[in-house]
Write a protein that holds these residues in place. Structure first.
Motif, short mmCIF file in Angstrom:
data_model
loop_
_atom_site.label_atom_id
_atom_site.label_comp_id
_atom_site.label_asym_id
_atom_site.label_seq_id
_atom_site.Cartn_x
_atom_site.Cartn_y
_atom_site.Cartn_z
N GLU A 38 2.46 -17.38 14.46
CA GLU A 38 3.52 -17.78 13.54
C GLU A 38 3.85 -16.66 12.56
OE1 GLU A 38 4.48 -21.39 10.33
OE2 GLU A 38 2.61 -21.39 11.48
N GLU A 39 2.82 -15.91 12.12
CA GLU A 39 3.06 -14.79 11.20
C GLU A 39 3.86 -13.67 11.87
OE1 GLU A 39 -0.02 -13.20 8.78
OE2 GLU A 39 -1.17 -15.06 8.80
N LEU A 40 3.62 -13.46 13.15
CA LEU A 40 4.29 -12.36 13.86
C LEU A 40 5.64 -12.76 14.43
CD1 LEU A 40 1.23 -10.89 15.81
CD2 LEU A 40 2.18 -10.12 13.62
N HIS A 41 5.97 -14.02 14.41
CA HIS A 41 7.21 -14.48 15.04
C HIS A 41 8.43 -13.99 14.26
CE1 HIS A 41 9.92 -17.04 17.28
NE2 HIS A 41 10.41 -17.50 16.13
N GLY A 42 9.40 -13.47 14.98
CA GLY A 42 10.68 -13.08 14.40
C GLY A 42 10.71 -11.72 13.75
N LEU A 43 9.59 -10.96 13.79
CA LEU A 43 9.56 -9.64 13.16
C LEU A 43 10.02 -8.57 14.14
CD1 LEU A 43 6.09 -9.88 11.34
CD2 LEU A 43 8.36 -10.43 10.43
N ASP A 44 10.58 -7.49 13.60
CA ASP A 44 10.93 -6.37 14.48
C ASP A 44 9.69 -5.53 14.74
OD1 ASP A 44 10.50 -4.95 12.16
OD2 ASP A 44 12.63 -4.64 11.73
N ALA A 45 9.85 -4.43 15.46
CA ALA A 45 8.69 -3.63 15.87
C ALA A 45 7.93 -3.08 14.68
CB ALA A 45 9.14 -2.51 16.80
N ASP A 46 8.66 -2.51 13.70
CA ASP A 46 7.98 -1.91 12.54
C ASP A 46 7.27 -2.97 11.71
OD1 ASP A 46 8.90 0.57 13.32
OD2 ASP A 46 10.71 0.47 12.05
N ALA A 47 7.95 -4.09 11.48
CA ALA A 47 7.33 -5.15 10.68
C ALA A 47 6.14 -5.76 11.41
CB ALA A 47 8.37 -6.23 10.35
N THR A 48 6.23 -5.86 12.74
CA THR A 48 5.12 -6.39 13.51
C THR A 48 3.91 -5.47 13.42
OG1 THR A 48 6.62 -7.51 15.06
CG2 THR A 48 4.38 -7.08 15.83
N ALA A 49 4.14 -4.15 13.53
CA ALA A 49 3.03 -3.19 13.43
C ALA A 49 2.38 -3.25 12.06
CB ALA A 49 3.55 -1.79 13.74
N ALA A 50 3.21 -3.37 11.01
CA ALA A 50 2.66 -3.44 9.65
C ALA A 50 1.85 -4.71 9.46
CB ALA A 50 3.80 -3.36 8.64
N ARG A 51 2.33 -5.84 9.96
CA ARG A 51 1.61 -7.10 9.79
C ARG A 51 0.29 -7.08 10.57
NH1 ARG A 51 3.53 -12.02 8.28
NH2 ARG A 51 4.95 -10.71 7.05
#
Length: 218
Positions: A38-51
Motif C-alpha cells: 500500500e505504501e508503494l502503490h501509485g509512486l513513480d520510479a524515483d519515489a518508489t526507490a526513495a520509499r
C-alpha cells in the motif's frame, strides 16, 4: 536502480520481502506485505526507490516482526469454522424408494385388491425419479387399454349374436337361446378386470423399472 521502472522496483523488493518472511506466521507476513504494498502503490520510479530505502532491508523487517511475536513464536489462530453437513436427499428422490413404489404399483393390487394399486399409484406420483409423462402412462394407460378391449370384445359379441339371429330360418320370431360359446356382458367385465389387474398393471410397473435404469437421484 537507475533505469528501472516503479513496477520492477516494487516487485523486486516484494520478492526479497517474501523470502525474508518465510519463517513468520502466514497471517503476520500477509499483513506486513499488504502494508508495504500500500505504501508503494501509485509512486513513480524515483519515489518508489526513495520509499524502499526508508523501509530498509527486508531481513530487518522480518527480524523485527519475529521479535514482536508472543513467546513460542506463534500467534493465536481462530478455530476453523465447521462446514455445515450437506442435507440428506429427500426419501422420495432416492432410487430405492422408486424401485419400491414400482413394485407396489405392479403387485400391490394383487395382494390387496384396489387399495394396493391405489397406494402404488400415489407413491409413484410422489417419486421424482420419473418424468410426469411416464407416471401418467404407467397409471392411466392400463385402464384405457382395458376399457378399449372390453368395448372391442362387446362389439364383436353383439355383431356375432346379430348375425346368428339373422341367419335363423322359419316363420315368426324364434325363441332366444343362450349360446354358451358367446360370453355374457358380465363375463366381459370380468375379463377386462382380470386383464387390467393381472396383466396390464404389473407390466406398467415393470415398465417403470425399465425406465429407471441408469438414472441417479435428483
Amino acid at each position: 536502480m537507475a533505469g528501472l521502472t516503479a513496477d520492477t522496483l516494487r516487485e523486486k523488493y516484494l520478492i526479497r520481502l517474501d523470502e525474508a518472511m518465510r519463517g513468520l506466521p502466514h497471517g503476520v507476513a500477509t499483513d506486513i506485505r499488504a502494508g508495504i504494498l500500500e505504501e508503494l502503490h501509485g509512486l513513480d520510479a524515483d519515489a518508489t526507490a526513495a520509499r524502499i530505502a526508508r523501509l530498509g532491508d527486508p531481513a530487518a523487517i522480518a527480524r523485527e516482526a519475529q521479535a514482536e511475536l508472543p513467546a513460542g513464536g506463534s500467534v493465536p489462530v481462530a478455530a476453523p469454522v465447521p462446514r455445515p453437513s450437506e442435507p440428506r436427499p429427500a426419501a422420495t428422490s432416492t432410487r430405492g424408494f422408486a424401485i419400491a413404489t414400482a413394485l407396489v404399483l405392479s403387485f400391490g393390487g394383487i395382494v390387496v385388491p384396489v387399495v394396493g394399486w391405489f397406494v402404488g399409484a400415489v407413491l409413484v406420483s410422489l417419486s421424482s425419479m420419473w418424468k410426469t409423462g411416464e407416471k401418467v402412462v404407467a397409471i392411466v394407460v392400463p385402464f384405457v387399454v382395458g376399457g378399449l378391449s372390453i368395448l372391442a370384445i362387446s362389439t364383436m359379441v353383439t355383431v356375432s349374436a346379430g348375425e346368428s339371429s339373422g341367419s335363423s330360418s322359419g316363420t315368426g320370431t324364434p325363441p332366444s337361446v343362450n349360446n354358451p360359446l358367446i360370453p355374457a356382458w358380465y363375463d366381459l367385465i370380468w375379463m377386462g378386470v382380470w386383464g387390467i389387474g393381472v396383466l396390464l398393471i404389473p407390466l406398467s410397473g415393470l415398465w417403470l423399472l425399465w425406465r429407471l435404469r441408469g438414472r441417479a437421484a435428483r
